[in-house]
Scaffold this active site. Structure first.
Site, PDB file in Angstrom:
ATOM      1  N   THR A 161       0.861  -1.183   0.000  1.00  0.00           N
ATOM      2  CA  THR A 161       0.000   0.000   0.000  1.00  0.00           C
ATOM      3  C   THR A 161       0.902   1.240   0.000  1.00  0.00           C
ATOM      4  OG1 THR A 161      -0.234  -0.230   2.408  1.00  0.00           O
ATOM      5  CG2 THR A 161      -2.031  -1.085   1.040  1.00  0.00           C
ATOM      6  N   LYS A 187       4.267  -6.920   4.085  1.00  0.00           N
ATOM      7  CA  LYS A 187       3.974  -5.536   3.720  1.00  0.00           C
ATOM      8  C   LYS A 187       3.685  -4.771   4.999  1.00  0.00           C
ATOM      9  CE  LYS A 187       0.656  -3.410   3.344  1.00  0.00           C
ATOM     10  NZ  LYS A 187      -0.009  -2.371   4.229  1.00  0.00           N
ATOM     11  N   THR A 198       1.477  -6.539  13.299  1.00  0.00           N
ATOM     12  CA  THR A 198       1.868  -5.201  12.874  1.00  0.00           C
ATOM     13  C   THR A 198       1.820  -4.996  11.369  1.00  0.00           C
ATOM     14  OG1 THR A 198       4.254  -5.514  12.615  1.00  0.00           O
ATOM     15  CG2 THR A 198       3.444  -5.120  14.825  1.00  0.00           C
ATOM     16  N   GLU A 288       6.635   4.892   7.171  1.00  0.00           N
ATOM     17  CA  GLU A 288       6.221   6.017   6.334  1.00  0.00           C
ATOM     18  C   GLU A 288       7.056   7.263   6.624  1.00  0.00           C
ATOM     19  OE1 GLU A 288       1.585   4.694   5.632  1.00  0.00           O
ATOM     20  OE2 GLU A 288       2.085   5.940   7.358  1.00  0.00           O
ATOM     21  N   ASN A 411       0.086  10.438   5.380  1.00  0.00           N
ATOM     22  CA  ASN A 411      -1.174  10.089   6.020  1.00  0.00           C
ATOM     23  C   ASN A 411      -2.245  11.166   5.853  1.00  0.00           C
ATOM     24  OD1 ASN A 411      -0.956   7.383   7.554  1.00  0.00           O
ATOM     25  ND2 ASN A 411       1.010   8.384   7.883  1.00  0.00           N
TER      26      ASN A 411
END
Length: 416
Positions: A161, A187, A198, A288, A411
């Site tokens: 993703t 992933k 997680t 991220e 995000n």
């Protein structure tokens, strides 16, 4: 939606391992148009009939429909297929989510020639949007007709993703002298916090191990690996880690192992645990917006449990993570994180090191502290933080990454 372009993590692997085939496993990927355009978003794995299955899942009280499905079929102990889609988590979708899971399993079972309850499912992506499982019609049948035993990288890419690189790992082991292979994919980049697993990860081996023994091995193996990783302290609704053992090594003479404590599993345990840690650390490396991998080691705690709580308190601290992002060896923030953990600690016994450089000792700045040496160390991509409590023999390690502006940007734009 094609998705906004995100730069590949600077912590990504310089090269990928050569992924050997695991006897009894084959993959195919496709574009089903679940959410993304111009990229694969569905994975089908065909598994040898009689493949043993073990699983560990999120402890979230709001699990996804696929998590509920996998939990329900896990009692059967065996699987012949795996379907994973990206772009939609099929979580918080009510009756529609359950219907989508049932339809997906039915379509996959028809394509693979097995029962729906022999197909494991996982989904990852946006929460709260219904998954249109009719998009798997024809797609999974096509995949079943062109599976490849070596398509591990393709499989890892299809389940991404916000990941910036595919995550794969492989190990070799021996059981009673017979060689076996263990290979896996994962992933995960955000909504990463322990409470198993997680993220999504799927591990395959040709070893002949009974389901109960396989489950025991997996349940213990996640402790120092996936349950020691955090990116942002947020536990996903969809966390799923599945371990499949095809048993094909039996044809080479390996007797099936039925007890996880069997001494013949020593080599396999070491290899499996190393592989799980490898995949887990890759998730931290792809956090991220991450620019630095942070390893937090706590020693001298009153117990291992206490050490783990303190390590996670440090690893989850936004103040610690932003200090590392700013290349600031701010040990005051680490002391803060130790103190707020609520575990036994004596301020005047604490020592703190960044790498090999001790910056604080016995509750005060180290008399030999060098700002220049510490600043130079903080510019690296891998930062090790060690906290010695001087209270006992308990120790633990946690893995995380720094917190940067890019995390907010990724995000903030996630559903856009």
């Amino acid at each position: 939606m094609a998705g906004k372009s995100v730069p590949v993590s600077p912590l990504s692997p310089k090269k990928y391992p050569k992924m050997p085939a695991v006897d009894g496993v084959a993959f195919a990927t496709a574009e089903a148009g679940i959410r993304y355009r111009g990229r694969t978003d569905v994975l089908l794995a065909r598994l040898e009939k009689g493949t043993a299955m073990a699983g560990v899942f999120t402890r979230s009280k709001c699990p996804s429909a696929p998590v509920d499905w996998c939990r329900s079929i896990l009692a059967g102990g065996h699987a012949q297929g795996l379907v994973v889609n990206s772009g939609n988590a099929n979580a918080f979708t009510g009756l529609k989510g359950r219907e989508a899971v049932a339809l997906t399993a039915k379509i996959a079972a028809k394509a693979l020639g097995c029962k729906p309850e022999e197909v494991a499912l996982a989904s990852t992506g946006v929460i709260g949007e219904p998954l249109d499982a009719t998009k798997f019609e024809g797609v999974l049948a096509d995949c079943a007709g062109r599976v490849s035993p070596t398509a591990f990288l393709e499989a890892a890419r299809a389940i991404m993703t916000t990941d910036t690189f595919p995550k794969v790992a492989t190990r070799k082991a021996k059981i009673d002298g017979f060689p076996v292979t263990i290979s896996g994919i994962a992933k995960g980049a955000g909504m990463i916090a322990p409470d198993m697993a997680t993220m999504l990860s799927f591990v395959f081996t040709d070893a002949a191990i009974a389901p109960k023994a396989l489950q025991a091995l997996l349940s213990k193996g996640v402790g120092p690996s996936f349950n020691a990783v955090t990116v942002d302290s947020d536990t996903s609704t969809s966390d799923t880690l599945l371990l499949f053992a095809t048993g094909k090594a039996a044809a080479r003479g390996q007797a099936e192992i039925t007890d996880a404590k069997d001494r013949r599993l020593s080599s396999f345990k070491r290899a499996l645990n190393a592989l799980l840690l490898d995949l887990a650390v890759q998730v931290a490396r792809d956090g991220e917006g991450a620019g630095k991998l942070i390893t937090v080691k706590v020693e001298g705690a009153v117990s291992a449990r206490s050490a783990r709580k303190i390590a996670m308190s440090i690893a989850n601290s936004p103040l610690v993570k932003t200090a590392v992002a700013g290349e600031d060896a701010n040990w005051g923030r680490i002391v803060m994180a130790v103190g707020k953990a609520g575990e036994p600690a004596d301020r005047d016994r604490i020592s703190i090191s960044f790498g090999e450089i001790r910056v604080a000792h016995e509750g005060a700045r180290d008399p030999n502290y060098s700002e220049a040496a510490t600043s130079a160390y903080m510019k690296g991509e891998a930062i090790d933080i060690t906290v010695s409590l001087g209270m006992g023999r308990g120790k633990a390690t946690a893995y995380t990454c720094d917190l940067t502006k890019a995390y907010v940007e990724i995000n903030g734009d996630y559903r856009s």
